[in-house]
Design a protein around this motif. Structure first.
Motif, PDB file in Angstrom:
ATOM      1  N   PHE A  17       0.932  -1.310  -0.037  1.00 33.23           N
ATOM      2  CA  PHE A  17       0.165  -0.029   0.012  1.00 33.23           C
ATOM      3  C   PHE A  17       0.999   1.089  -0.063  1.00 33.23           C
ATOM      4  N   ASN A  18       0.612   2.156  -0.968  1.00 29.38           N
ATOM      5  CA  ASN A  18       1.443   3.448  -1.121  1.00 29.38           C
ATOM      6  C   ASN A  18       0.342   4.591  -1.461  1.00 29.38           C
ATOM      7  N   LYS A  19       0.897   5.783  -1.267  1.00 30.58           N
ATOM      8  CA  LYS A  19      -0.070   6.811  -1.582  1.00 30.58           C
ATOM      9  C   LYS A  19       0.081   7.194  -3.109  1.00 30.58           C
ATOM     10  N   GLU A  20       1.048   7.104  -3.845  1.00 30.20           N
ATOM     11  CA  GLU A  20       1.415   7.504  -5.098  1.00 30.20           C
ATOM     12  C   GLU A  20       2.573   6.434  -5.920  1.00 30.20           C
ATOM     13  N   THR A  21       2.446   6.468  -7.136  1.00 30.70           N
ATOM     14  CA  THR A  21       3.628   5.379  -7.701  1.00 30.70           C
ATOM     15  C   THR A  21       4.886   6.008  -7.226  1.00 30.70           C
ATOM     16  N   LYS A  22       5.206   7.128  -7.104  1.00 28.04           N
ATOM     17  CA  LYS A  22       6.653   7.484  -6.615  1.00 28.04           C
ATOM     18  C   LYS A  22       6.953   7.136  -5.316  1.00 28.04           C
ATOM     19  N   ASP A  23       6.097   6.379  -4.468  1.00 31.66           N
ATOM     20  CA  ASP A  23       6.314   6.013  -3.043  1.00 31.66           C
ATOM     21  C   ASP A  23       6.690   4.212  -3.375  1.00 31.66           C
ATOM     22  N   ILE A  24       6.446   3.732  -4.537  1.00 34.61           N
ATOM     23  CA  ILE A  24       6.771   2.117  -4.535  1.00 34.61           C
ATOM     24  C   ILE A  24       8.070   2.129  -4.778  1.00 34.61           C
ATOM     25  N   TYR A  25       8.633   1.352  -3.617  1.00 32.78           N
ATOM     26  CA  TYR A  25      10.245   1.120  -3.721  1.00 32.78           C
ATOM     27  C   TYR A  25      10.407  -0.544  -3.690  1.00 32.78           C
ATOM     28  N   TRP A  26      11.574  -0.718  -4.462  1.00 28.45           N
ATOM     29  CA  TRP A  26      12.053  -1.978  -4.803  1.00 28.45           C
ATOM     30  C   TRP A  26      10.956  -3.073  -5.582  1.00 28.45           C
ATOM     31  N   ASP A  27      10.356  -2.133  -6.608  1.00 34.44           N
ATOM     32  CA  ASP A  27       9.429  -2.769  -7.589  1.00 34.44           C
ATOM     33  C   ASP A  27      10.193  -4.027  -8.206  1.00 34.44           C
ATOM     34  N   THR A  28      11.119  -3.454  -9.063  1.00 32.27           N
ATOM     35  CA  THR A  28      11.817  -4.407  -9.874  1.00 32.27           C
ATOM     36  C   THR A  28      12.527  -5.635  -9.095  1.00 32.27           C
ATOM     37  N   GLU A  29      13.125  -5.343  -7.904  1.00 26.73           N
ATOM     38  CA  GLU A  29      13.641  -6.295  -7.140  1.00 26.73           C
ATOM     39  C   GLU A  29      12.424  -7.265  -6.653  1.00 26.73           C
ATOM     40  N   LEU A  30      11.301  -6.703  -6.209  1.00 29.41           N
ATOM     41  CA  LEU A  30      10.304  -7.629  -5.778  1.00 29.41           C
ATOM     42  C   LEU A  30       9.575  -8.399  -7.389  1.00 29.41           C
ATOM     43  N   ASN A  31       9.578  -8.068  -8.215  1.00 23.57           N
ATOM     44  CA  ASN A  31       9.237  -8.428  -9.471  1.00 23.57           C
ATOM     45  C   ASN A  31      10.228  -9.587  -9.770  1.00 23.57           C
ATOM     46  N   GLU A  32      11.477  -9.235  -9.579  1.00 23.83           N
ATOM     47  CA  GLU A  32      12.387 -10.542 -10.095  1.00 23.83           C
ATOM     48  C   GLU A  32      12.161 -11.780  -8.930  1.00 23.83           C
ATOM     49  N   VAL A  33      11.826 -11.332  -7.631  1.00 25.13           N
ATOM     50  CA  VAL A  33      11.517 -12.589  -6.787  1.00 25.13           C
ATOM     51  C   VAL A  33      10.319 -13.476  -7.268  1.00 25.13           C
ATOM     52  N   ARG A  34       9.305 -12.580  -7.625  1.00 23.02           N
ATOM     53  CA  ARG A  34       7.951 -13.078  -8.003  1.00 23.02           C
ATOM     54  C   ARG A  34       8.209 -14.044  -9.211  1.00 23.02           C
ATOM     55  N   GLN A  35       8.982 -13.600 -10.197  1.00 24.49           N
ATOM     56  CA  GLN A  35       9.307 -14.542 -11.330  1.00 24.49           C
ATOM     57  C   GLN A  35      10.052 -15.817 -10.967  1.00 24.49           C
ATOM     58  N   ARG A  36      10.807 -15.738 -10.074  1.00 25.94           N
ATOM     59  CA  ARG A  36      11.639 -17.167  -9.496  1.00 25.94           C
ATOM     60  C   ARG A  36      10.853 -17.974  -8.704  1.00 25.94           C
ATOM     61  N   ASN A  37       9.906 -17.304  -7.846  1.00 27.07           N
ATOM     62  CA  ASN A  37       9.119 -18.105  -7.106  1.00 27.07           C
ATOM     63  C   ASN A  37       7.541 -17.775  -7.053  1.00 27.07           C
ATOM     64  N   ASN A  38       6.690 -18.745  -7.545  1.00 28.02           N
ATOM     65  CA  ASN A  38       5.506 -18.385  -7.958  1.00 28.02           C
ATOM     66  C   ASN A  38       4.552 -18.566  -6.766  1.00 28.02           C
TER      67      ASN A  38
END
Length: 80
Positions: free
Chosen positions: A3-24
């Protein structure tokens, strides 16, 4: 669920998506309380209805990890 206020507040999006791709078993959902008009994702604040949409009810023997982190009021609302 992040949960964030705005898109600029989303941190580690790239890293979290990498984890998601490796672990379903790992899922990422971003929810914004103040999205810009182009945002096509989920909108709102933490609520039981929104949480229950993604997180199943679990029993004592379940092996699911939930973490809540943020300002004190957010954390209290999430734990409730």
């Amino acid at each position: 669920m992040f949960f964030n206020k705005e898109t600029k507040d989303i941190y580690w999006d790239t890293e979290l998506n990498e984890v998601r791709q490796r672990n379903n078993r790992f899922q990422v959902r971003h929810i914004l309380s103040r999205p810009h008009t182009e945002w096509t994702g989920l909108k709102g604040r933490v609520s039981m209805d929104l949480v229950e949409e993604f997180i199943p009810r679990v029993g004592k023997d379940s092996n699911i990890l939930f973490c809540a982190c943020g300002p004190t009021e957010f954390t209290r609302a999430t734990i409730q």
